[in-house]
Design an enzyme around this catalytic site. Structure first.
Site, PDB file in Angstrom:
ATOM      1  N   GLU A   1      -6.136 -11.053  -0.738  1.00  0.00           N
ATOM      2  CA  GLU A   1      -7.104 -10.421   0.161  1.00  0.00           C
ATOM      3  C   GLU A   1      -8.487 -10.282  -0.468  1.00  0.00           C
ATOM      4  O   GLU A   1      -9.116  -9.224  -0.405  1.00  0.00           O
ATOM      5  CB  GLU A   1      -6.575  -9.048   0.610  1.00  0.00           C
ATOM      6  CG  GLU A   1      -5.160  -9.121   1.155  1.00  0.00           C
ATOM      7  CD  GLU A   1      -4.668  -7.815   1.748  1.00  0.00           C
ATOM      8  OE1 GLU A   1      -5.487  -6.965   2.102  1.00  0.00           O
ATOM      9  OE2 GLU A   1      -3.442  -7.668   1.868  1.00  0.00           O
TER      10      GLU A   1
ATOM     11  N   GLU B   1       0.794  -1.243   0.000  1.00  0.00           N
ATOM     12  CA  GLU B   1       0.000   0.000   0.000  1.00  0.00           C
ATOM     13  C   GLU B   1       0.825   1.291   0.000  1.00  0.00           C
ATOM     14  O   GLU B   1       0.629   2.152   0.852  1.00  0.00           O
ATOM     15  CB  GLU B   1      -0.953   0.000   1.207  1.00  0.00           C
ATOM     16  CG  GLU B   1      -1.887  -1.185   1.211  1.00  0.00           C
ATOM     17  CD  GLU B   1      -2.895  -1.163   2.361  1.00  0.00           C
ATOM     18  OE1 GLU B   1      -2.784  -0.312   3.250  1.00  0.00           O
ATOM     19  OE2 GLU B   1      -3.795  -2.019   2.352  1.00  0.00           O
TER      20      GLU B   1
HETATM   21  C1  XIL Z   1      -6.360  -6.432   8.221  1.00  0.00           C
HETATM   22  C2  XIL Z   1      -6.718  -7.649   9.069  1.00  0.00           C
HETATM   23  O1  XIL Z   1      -7.650  -8.419   8.347  1.00  0.00           O
HETATM   24  C3  XIL Z   1      -7.295  -7.214  10.383  1.00  0.00           C
HETATM   25  O2  XIL Z   1      -7.476  -8.343  11.240  1.00  0.00           O
HETATM   26  C4  XIL Z   1      -6.369  -6.203  11.054  1.00  0.00           C
HETATM   27  O3  XIL Z   1      -6.989  -5.716  12.237  1.00  0.00           O
HETATM   28  C5  XIL Z   1      -6.068  -5.054  10.141  1.00  0.00           C
HETATM   29  O4  XIL Z   1      -5.525  -5.550   8.923  1.00  0.00           O
HETATM   30  N1  XIL Z   1      -4.891  -4.530   3.722  1.00  0.00           N
HETATM   31  C6  XIL Z   1      -3.943  -5.434   4.119  1.00  0.00           C
HETATM   32  C7  XIL Z   1      -4.260  -6.385   5.214  1.00  0.00           C
HETATM   33  O5  XIL Z   1      -2.896  -5.533   3.485  1.00  0.00           O
HETATM   34  O6  XIL Z   1      -3.115  -6.721   5.969  1.00  0.00           O
HETATM   35  C8  XIL Z   1      -5.335  -5.859   6.132  1.00  0.00           C
HETATM   36  O7  XIL Z   1      -5.681  -6.868   7.072  1.00  0.00           O
HETATM   37  C9  XIL Z   1      -6.529  -5.427   5.325  1.00  0.00           C
HETATM   38  C10 XIL Z   1      -6.161  -4.326   4.363  1.00  0.00           C
END
Ligand code: XIL
Length: 381
Positions: A267, A162
């Site tokens: 994700e 990111e």
């Molecule tokens: C999120 C997790 O799912 C949560 O449990 C945590 O509290 C915050 O992070 N982008 C990413 C992930 O790259 O690591 C994130 O995961 C969601 C957004």
């Protein structure tokens, strides 16, 4: 042409059945990973409950339905180095053990990210930004220690997460403030130096956005121009019912592949709830709360059908481009696990994943498996 993964268990099973051999994985028992076969890895994120074996219903799904895993939180910077020089790998080691025991392909997530980065990382004792030299040293120590700790266990790492925003420029994070654009090539360099065999990925969200797409394309080119390796781009698949447009997502997949890297859908989840902004104040009014959290009991059939249809459209898109897609990873096992229940606003009940709260596959997942079964079953004539 990319090298595909091991031959599908389905083909092996179908062959065994046809030859009267042992029925190791009968067509009737096909699961999602069998249906996907060698098109791409199909993965899921694991939380620490699952890693610790406290949710065996979920881990049974992982073992049977998925071919790959990624840690949802336990390899993040604040988890593995909460204090300078104090590395804590217990949860991450348990994750790796689970993956090894179950023959799952593992990816590390993530080495450098502005979020879930421990507070100490970019500042001195007085809270002032450290010098570029100090930050470089801290990045190098972190990346080297973490990558080498897992050497030989993981297929690749999300090296930077990111860092590009929607206008294609760099996110104004502490890393950027202190080191400028250089922090990204440095992270890739340190990761490569720590393990020259590990795959290196850049991962980001909102990748359908044309500005971010162009920014990431530029980043890939600049890394390559510097002689650095980047093996894939991870496109976080945090979706909603009204975003992204499939065409825009596809354009980005093709744009990245065109730069000579593999594409990973990381994700993946699709919120079934009205799109809400992070700044929405859920305590506003009762009516407002209800509008933002409209399905506290169950998802109505009409919404469920639309959600399943849209998930299937995206899955079809990934299959259509299986020649460039190396992995598709869901961000959690069941709806109950999903971070979307608390993001972008807390206290909602969402339905974004491939398995429901009763550990049952969603309709589109069943459909994919049925389609694969039909393709494998010789028609009776
Ligand atoms: C999120 C997790 O799912 C949560 O449990 C945590 O509290 C915050 O992070 N982008 C990413 C992930 O790259 O690591 C994130 O995961 C969601 C957004």
């Amino acid at each position: 042409m990319k090298v595909k993964h091991i031959a599908s268990a389905v083909l092996v099973a179908a062959f065994a059945v046809a030859c009267g051999g042992p029925k190791t994985a009968p067509v009737e028992e096909m699961t999602l990973k069998d249906a996907v076969g060698d098109k791409f890895l199909i993965g899921t994120a694991l939380n620490v409950n699952q890693v610790a074996g406290r949710d065996t219903n979920a881990t049974n799904i992982v073992k049977t339905q998925f071919s790959a895993i990624v840690p949802e939180n336990c390899m993040k910077m604040e988890e593995v180095q909460p204090e300078e020089g104090k590395f804590t790998f217990e949860d991450a080691d348990a994750f790796v053990k689970f993956g090894e025991e179950n023959g799952l392909t593992m990816t590390g997530h993530c080495l450098i990210w502005h979020s879930q980065c421990p507070e100490w990382f970019c500042v001195d004792k007085n809270g002032k930004n450290v010098t570029p030299e100090v930050l470089k040293q801290r990045m190098k120590t972190h990346i080297t220690t973490v990558v080498q700790h897992f050497k030989g266990k993981l297929k690749g790492w999300d090296v930077v997460n990111e860092a590009i925003i929607e206008d294609g420029s760099y996110r104004k994070s502490k890393f950027y403030e202190i080191l400028g654009e250089e922090f990204i090539p440095l992270a890739f360099q340190y990761a490569h130096e720590a393990d020259s065999t590990i795959e290196l990925y850049y991962n980001d969200y909102g990748m359908d956005n044309p500005g971010r797409r162009d920014g990431v394309v530029k980043l890939i080119r600049s890394l390559k121009e510097k002689g650095l390796r980047i093996d894939a781009v991870g496109m976080q698949g945090h979706m909603g019912m009204d975003y992204p447009k499939i065409e825009d997502f596809e354009k980005s997949m093709l744009a990245f592949a065109n730069e000579g890297v593999k594409v990973m859908i990381t994700e993946w989840d699709m919120s079934a709830l009205p799109t809400a902004s992070r700044t929405a104040n859920i305590s506003d009014t009762v009516a407002f709360k209800k509008a933002l959290n409209p399905y506290p009991d169950a998802l109505p059939d009409s919404v469920s059908q639309a959600w399943n249809a849209r998930m299937k459209q995206f899955f079809d898109l990934f299959e259509k481009h299986a020649d460039i897609v190396d992995r598709v990873t869901a961000w959690g096992v069941t709806d109950g696990d999903s971070w979307k229940n608390g993001f972008p606003i807390r206290g909602r009940k969402d339905y974004p994943l491939l398995f429901d709260r009763d550990y049952q596959p969603k309709a589109w997942v069943k459909e994919v498996i049925e389609e694969a079964k039909n393709a494998e079953t010789p028609s009776a004539e």
